[in-house]
Scaffold this motif. Structure first.
Motif, PDB file in Angstrom:
ATOM      1  N   GLU A  14     139.343  -8.186  13.038  1.00 38.74           N
ATOM      2  CA  GLU A  14     140.175  -7.305  12.761  1.00 38.74           C
ATOM      3  C   GLU A  14     140.190  -6.409  11.671  1.00 38.74           C
ATOM      4  O   GLU A  14     140.631  -5.376  11.593  1.00 38.74           O
ATOM      5  CB  GLU A  14     141.788  -7.777  13.009  1.00 38.74           C
ATOM      6  CG  GLU A  14     141.854  -8.368  14.507  1.00 38.74           C
ATOM      7  CD  GLU A  14     143.175  -9.190  14.664  1.00 38.74           C
ATOM      8  OE1 GLU A  14     144.121  -8.774  13.695  1.00 38.74           O
ATOM      9  OE2 GLU A  14     143.437  -9.824  15.800  1.00 38.74           O
ATOM     10  N   THR A  15     140.010  -7.178  10.654  1.00 37.68           N
ATOM     11  CA  THR A  15     139.748  -6.398   8.860  1.00 37.68           C
ATOM     12  C   THR A  15     138.404  -5.647   8.872  1.00 37.68           C
ATOM     13  O   THR A  15     138.151  -5.382   7.992  1.00 37.68           O
ATOM     14  CB  THR A  15     139.766  -7.367   8.167  1.00 37.68           C
ATOM     15  OG1 THR A  15     138.952  -8.434   8.091  1.00 37.68           O
ATOM     16  CG2 THR A  15     141.318  -8.127   8.198  1.00 37.68           C
ATOM     17  N   GLY A  16     137.523  -5.772   9.855  1.00 41.25           N
ATOM     18  CA  GLY A  16     136.267  -4.964   9.802  1.00 41.25           C
ATOM     19  C   GLY A  16     135.059  -5.858   9.388  1.00 41.25           C
ATOM     20  O   GLY A  16     134.359  -5.375   9.086  1.00 41.25           O
ATOM     21  N   MET A  58     135.788  -3.490  -3.217  1.00 45.14           N
ATOM     22  CA  MET A  58     134.681  -2.460  -2.536  1.00 45.14           C
ATOM     23  C   MET A  58     133.530  -3.128  -2.822  1.00 45.14           C
ATOM     24  O   MET A  58     132.343  -2.513  -2.974  1.00 45.14           O
ATOM     25  CB  MET A  58     134.949  -1.222  -3.290  1.00 45.14           C
ATOM     26  CG  MET A  58     135.962  -0.298  -2.921  1.00 45.14           C
ATOM     27  SD  MET A  58     136.435  -0.297  -1.000  1.00 45.14           S
ATOM     28  CE  MET A  58     135.140   0.917  -0.494  1.00 45.14           C
ATOM     29  N   THR A  59     133.418  -4.491  -3.155  1.00 45.34           N
ATOM     30  CA  THR A  59     131.938  -5.228  -2.894  1.00 45.34           C
ATOM     31  C   THR A  59     131.522  -5.653  -1.830  1.00 45.34           C
ATOM     32  O   THR A  59     132.291  -6.372  -1.132  1.00 45.34           O
ATOM     33  CB  THR A  59     132.205  -6.348  -4.136  1.00 45.34           C
ATOM     34  OG1 THR A  59     132.604  -6.044  -5.373  1.00 45.34           O
ATOM     35  CG2 THR A  59     130.958  -7.218  -4.273  1.00 45.34           C
ATOM     36  N   ASP A  77     138.308  -3.424   2.298  1.00 48.23           N
ATOM     37  CA  ASP A  77     137.951  -2.235   3.230  1.00 48.23           C
ATOM     38  C   ASP A  77     137.441  -2.687   4.369  1.00 48.23           C
ATOM     39  O   ASP A  77     136.833  -4.167   4.504  1.00 48.23           O
ATOM     40  CB  ASP A  77     137.286  -1.263   2.518  1.00 48.23           C
ATOM     41  CG  ASP A  77     137.603   0.118   3.248  1.00 48.23           C
ATOM     42  OD1 ASP A  77     137.713   0.227   4.182  1.00 48.23           O
ATOM     43  OD2 ASP A  77     137.416   0.908   2.363  1.00 48.23           O
ATOM     44  N   SER A  78     137.040  -2.262   5.405  1.00 44.84           N
ATOM     45  CA  SER A  78     136.172  -2.507   6.554  1.00 44.84           C
ATOM     46  C   SER A  78     134.874  -2.187   6.571  1.00 44.84           C
ATOM     47  O   SER A  78     134.295  -1.074   6.297  1.00 44.84           O
ATOM     48  CB  SER A  78     136.822  -1.645   7.788  1.00 44.84           C
ATOM     49  OG  SER A  78     136.071  -1.806   9.092  1.00 44.84           O
ATOM     50  N   ALA A  79     133.960  -3.167   6.656  1.00 46.97           N
ATOM     51  CA  ALA A  79     132.446  -3.058   6.404  1.00 46.97           C
ATOM     52  C   ALA A  79     132.143  -2.348   7.578  1.00 46.97           C
ATOM     53  O   ALA A  79     131.013  -1.649   7.640  1.00 46.97           O
ATOM     54  CB  ALA A  79     131.866  -4.418   6.372  1.00 46.97           C
ATOM     55  N   ALA A  80     132.672  -2.533   8.704  1.00 49.77           N
ATOM     56  CA  ALA A  80     132.398  -2.099  10.057  1.00 49.77           C
ATOM     57  C   ALA A  80     132.640  -0.469   9.966  1.00 49.77           C
ATOM     58  O   ALA A  80     131.484   0.337  10.258  1.00 49.77           O
ATOM     59  CB  ALA A  80     133.215  -2.564  11.355  1.00 49.77           C
ATOM     60  N   GLY A  84     129.147   1.023   8.533  1.00 52.23           N
ATOM     61  CA  GLY A  84     128.654   1.388   9.825  1.00 52.23           C
ATOM     62  C   GLY A  84     128.136   0.126  10.815  1.00 52.23           C
ATOM     63  O   GLY A  84     127.322  -0.038  11.411  1.00 52.23           O
ATOM     64  N   LEU A  85     128.517  -1.182  10.084  1.00 52.12           N
ATOM     65  CA  LEU A  85     127.949  -2.079  10.640  1.00 52.12           C
ATOM     66  C   LEU A  85     128.760  -2.413  12.028  1.00 52.12           C
ATOM     67  O   LEU A  85     129.720  -2.247  12.282  1.00 52.12           O
ATOM     68  CB  LEU A  85     128.378  -3.552   9.909  1.00 52.12           C
ATOM     69  CG  LEU A  85     127.916  -3.660   8.525  1.00 52.12           C
ATOM     70  CD1 LEU A  85     128.115  -4.931   7.697  1.00 52.12           C
ATOM     71  CD2 LEU A  85     126.322  -3.240   8.304  1.00 52.12           C
ATOM     72  N   LYS A  86     127.683  -3.048  13.012  1.00 53.55           N
ATOM     73  CA  LYS A  86     128.290  -3.080  14.581  1.00 53.55           C
ATOM     74  C   LYS A  86     127.593  -4.199  15.114  1.00 53.55           C
ATOM     75  O   LYS A  86     126.691  -4.896  14.809  1.00 53.55           O
ATOM     76  CB  LYS A  86     128.112  -1.612  15.278  1.00 53.55           C
ATOM     77  CG  LYS A  86     126.531  -1.375  15.218  1.00 53.55           C
ATOM     78  CD  LYS A  86     126.407  -0.106  15.807  1.00 53.55           C
ATOM     79  CE  LYS A  86     125.005   0.405  16.060  1.00 53.55           C
ATOM     80  NZ  LYS A  86     124.118   0.357  14.621  1.00 53.55           N
ATOM     81  N   VAL A  87     128.258  -4.430  16.473  1.00 55.98           N
ATOM     82  CA  VAL A  87     127.778  -5.713  17.017  1.00 55.98           C
ATOM     83  C   VAL A  87     126.169  -5.586  17.563  1.00 55.98           C
ATOM     84  O   VAL A  87     125.886  -4.290  17.875  1.00 55.98           O
ATOM     85  CB  VAL A  87     128.772  -5.892  18.431  1.00 55.98           C
ATOM     86  CG1 VAL A  87     128.228  -6.865  19.219  1.00 55.98           C
ATOM     87  CG2 VAL A  87     130.118  -6.322  17.915  1.00 55.98           C
ATOM     88  N   ASN A  88     125.407  -6.578  17.453  1.00 56.42           N
ATOM     89  CA  ASN A  88     124.057  -6.526  17.758  1.00 56.42           C
ATOM     90  C   ASN A  88     123.230  -6.162  16.611  1.00 56.42           C
ATOM     91  O   ASN A  88     121.691  -5.993  16.919  1.00 56.42           O
ATOM     92  CB  ASN A  88     123.642  -5.631  18.900  1.00 56.42           C
ATOM     93  CG  ASN A  88     124.100  -6.407  20.261  1.00 56.42           C
ATOM     94  OD1 ASN A  88     124.314  -7.594  20.483  1.00 56.42           O
ATOM     95  ND2 ASN A  88     124.758  -5.465  21.197  1.00 56.42           N
ATOM     96  N   ASP A  89     123.660  -5.701  15.551  1.00 60.67           N
ATOM     97  CA  ASP A  89     123.051  -5.372  14.267  1.00 60.67           C
ATOM     98  C   ASP A  89     122.116  -6.642  13.921  1.00 60.67           C
ATOM     99  O   ASP A  89     122.599  -7.665  13.905  1.00 60.67           O
ATOM    100  CB  ASP A  89     123.742  -4.808  13.145  1.00 60.67           C
ATOM    101  CG  ASP A  89     124.115  -3.295  13.093  1.00 60.67           C
ATOM    102  OD1 ASP A  89     123.731  -2.784  14.069  1.00 60.67           O
ATOM    103  OD2 ASP A  89     124.914  -3.006  12.559  1.00 60.67           O
ATOM    104  N   ASP A  90     120.977  -6.486  13.494  1.00 65.30           N
ATOM    105  CA  ASP A  90     120.232  -7.587  13.196  1.00 65.30           C
ATOM    106  C   ASP A  90     120.765  -7.958  11.767  1.00 65.30           C
ATOM    107  O   ASP A  90     121.114  -7.157  10.718  1.00 65.30           O
ATOM    108  CB  ASP A  90     118.715  -7.125  13.015  1.00 65.30           C
ATOM    109  CG  ASP A  90     117.970  -6.904  14.109  1.00 65.30           C
ATOM    110  OD1 ASP A  90     118.377  -7.735  15.275  1.00 65.30           O
ATOM    111  OD2 ASP A  90     116.968  -6.079  14.474  1.00 65.30           O
TER     112      ASP A  90
END
Length: 95
Positions: A14-16, A58-59, A77-80, A84-90
């Motif tokens: 939920e927090t990214g 912001m680290t 902040d939200s890493a996602a 731009g991190l997303k499900v299925n990223d290596d």
């Protein structure tokens, strides 16, 4: 020759934070300091931190999170969203 463990992002909190499929026990013998790099979505961070750490806002950090797996987090902040991190990223852990 460097060692490595590969995995995937399996969910976004939920927090990214990007939650990986790399369980804490898989990382037990991996150095936790800056000899270890974690790569995901074109971004790299050094070291693996405990859930309770004192890294500044912001680290981008890899933490042994409450999910029981390695989590990639952008403090405050939200890493996602921000990275731009997303499900299925290596995810690659190298040392």
């Amino acid at each position: 020759m460097p060692s490595r463990i590969s995995g995937k992002v399996v969910s976004i909190s939920e927090t990214g934070d990007a939650i990986t499929d790399l369980a804490h026990d898989q990382l037990a013998d991996v150095p936790q300091d800056d000899r270890t790099s974690i790569e995901c979505g074109g971004h790299t961070t050094l070291g693996i931190y405990p859930a309770e750490h004192d890294q500044p806002e912001m680290t981008y950090v890899a933490i042994l999170g409450g999910s029981g797996c390695l989590e990639l987090s952008l403090i405050g902040d939200s890493a996602a969203k921000f990275l731009g991190l997303k499900v299925n990223d290596d995810v690659t852990v190298k040392w």
